[in-house]
Design a protein around this motif. Structure first.
Motif: not given
Length: 254
Positions: A124-130, A58-63, A81-86, A70-74
């Motif tokens: 952003x990742x931590x919110x999902x992973x936690x 999934x290519x995401x153009x952004x900074x 995919x409904x979340x993130x693992x890595x 960053x929030x838009x990318x997540x």
């Protein structure tokens, strides 16, 4: 079985260099890849390459340099995919300027990308992973997370802060099944280094002489270290900053 089969991964700065090498390595181990980058042409080429190799990309153009992009990318990753693992926090910039010549703009740019960007993505990742009780993050530090160099004040400060951030997040999130580590690469044969050489900002010959193994690193070597830290088999490793530097930080003679 592939180590990361089906896992959802985001690599920032994933269109070239260490980021692309890491994306390739994760894809070869079964991961689904989101690549966040500001270079549209390279981003599309990287995604096409991964698709051609049989990976989902999934290519995401952004900074990474602001909380909103960053929030838009997540949000796009959530929709796909409904979340993130890595998360591999790879995006960064370099800078070489004497401290007394360092402008407010120079300082702010390096900090915004190298430090704030790592925080925005990790948060952003931590919110999902936690919430899901699992996940792994690797931040890209540098040898200058561990040692200092002249004319690199902003860069050294940003990368040292990344190392400290890594340890704090590892401590806070360990009980939730989330591991946070960092790699601290030495000088690597990337386009970023090549651009600095072409601009007359860097001479690699003395760097090679200074490195005990006698050469610069290859992006694939850093990627393999990143995958080691991400590997669920190494679940007891968290809060660690792994130097991958050919002996640079160990060497203190002349």
């Amino acid at each position: 079985m592939a180590r990361f089969a089906g896992q959802r991964a985001l690599v920032t700065g994933g269109a070239a260099g260490i980021g692309l090498a890491t994306a390739r390595a994760l894809a070869a181990e079964g991961a689904r890849l989101a690549l966040l980058d500001i270079d549209a042409a390279r981003l599309e080429a990287a995604a096409a390459e991964l698709h051609a190799a049989g990976a989902e990309a999934l290519p995401i153009l952004g900074s990474v340099a602001g909380p909103e992009p960053v929030a838009e990318a997540f949000a796009r990753i959530d929709a796909r995919w409904g979340g993130l693992d890595i998360l591999v926090n790879n995006a960064g910039v370099i800078g070489k300027r004497a401290a007394l010549d360092l402008t407010d703009e120079d300082w702010a740019r390096v900090m915004r990308i190298n430090l704030d960007g790592v925080f925005f993505c990790a948060r952003e990742a931590g919110r999902r992973m936690v919430a899901q009780g699992s996940g792994a993050i690797v931040n890209l530090g540098s040898i200058y997370s561990l040692v200092a160099a002249p004319e690199r004040l902003a860069y050294c400060a940003s990368k040292a802060a990344v190392a400290a951030m890594t340890k704090v997040l590892a401590i806070e999130w360990a009980a939730h099944g989330v591991r946070v580590n960092a790699v601290a690469p030495g000088y690597v044969e990337t386009d970023l280094i090549g651009a600095a050489v072409r601009a007359g900002e860097l001479d690699t010959a003395p760097l090679v002489r200074r490195t005990p193994v006698g050469r610069l690193a290859r992006p694939e070597e850093i990627a393999r270290a990143i995958l080691f830290l991400l590997d669920p088999a190494n679940a007891y490793v968290t809060g660690h900053v792994l130097a991958v530097d050919g002996g640079w930080t160990a060497y203190g003679y002349v």
